[in-house]
Enzyme design. Sequence first.
Site: not given
Ligand code: 5RP
Length: 220
Positions: A96-97, A104, A29
């Site tokens: 988890g951002g 995941e 994600t």
């Molecule tokens: C989502 C995640 C994403 O992998 C993480 O936040 C990186 O995001 P992005 O590809 O938008 O930088 O762990 O839960």
Amino acid sequence: MTSQDEKKRNVAEAAVAFVDESMILGVGTGSTVNFFLAALNAHKIRPLGAVSSSSASSALLREARIEEIDLNSAGDLEVYIDGADEATRSGALIKGGGGALTREKIVAAASKRFICMVDDSKIVRTLGRFPLPIEVIPMARSYVARKLVALGGQPVWREDMITDNGNQILDVHNLAIVDPVTLESTIGAIAGVVSVGLFARRGADVLLVGSASGVETIRL
Ligand code: 5RP
């Protein structure tokens, strides 16, 4: 497009080499995954199906006309492709951002190889600059937060977010994560914790790092 987006697009392009059409793919994600799905589409590669890690990625799979497959009927997956919020060069991650850490983690665990795509701004020696996301059962939020304070962190409730599993997220600031494997187990053992956004026991197998000079492939 920002230079960070450019790097994400380049690592996403590099990740396409790990996919073939006979696979059921695990799909993470986030914005880097969005670039990855666009790159698959541009190369006209359509895997047999994909197991999704979030409702957001399920929507993107529908748009890309890639069949979504339930993990319960997929068995173990060959490859899981995802981004991360922070990574060490030895493949330990904070994720988890986007709040999708639990699914995941499940899809990563069920996959033989985890290909992780990051840009070089996310590479650190010690994890913890990015606040560590923790998914909690709502009634346990304050209890878990007190335990996290006792571990030296400063948990902040992500008030605008309910996860795909109906839970809440605490983002823990100011943790210097010198031993990510142990901390993952310690936090995971607190009653009410659903998942910890530390991916250290099962980290990346291949780290694709995008920088101004290109894409570095670190095989772990
Ligand atoms: C989502 C995640 C994403 O992998 C993480 O936040 C990186 O995001 P992005 O590809 O938008 O930088 O762990 O839960």
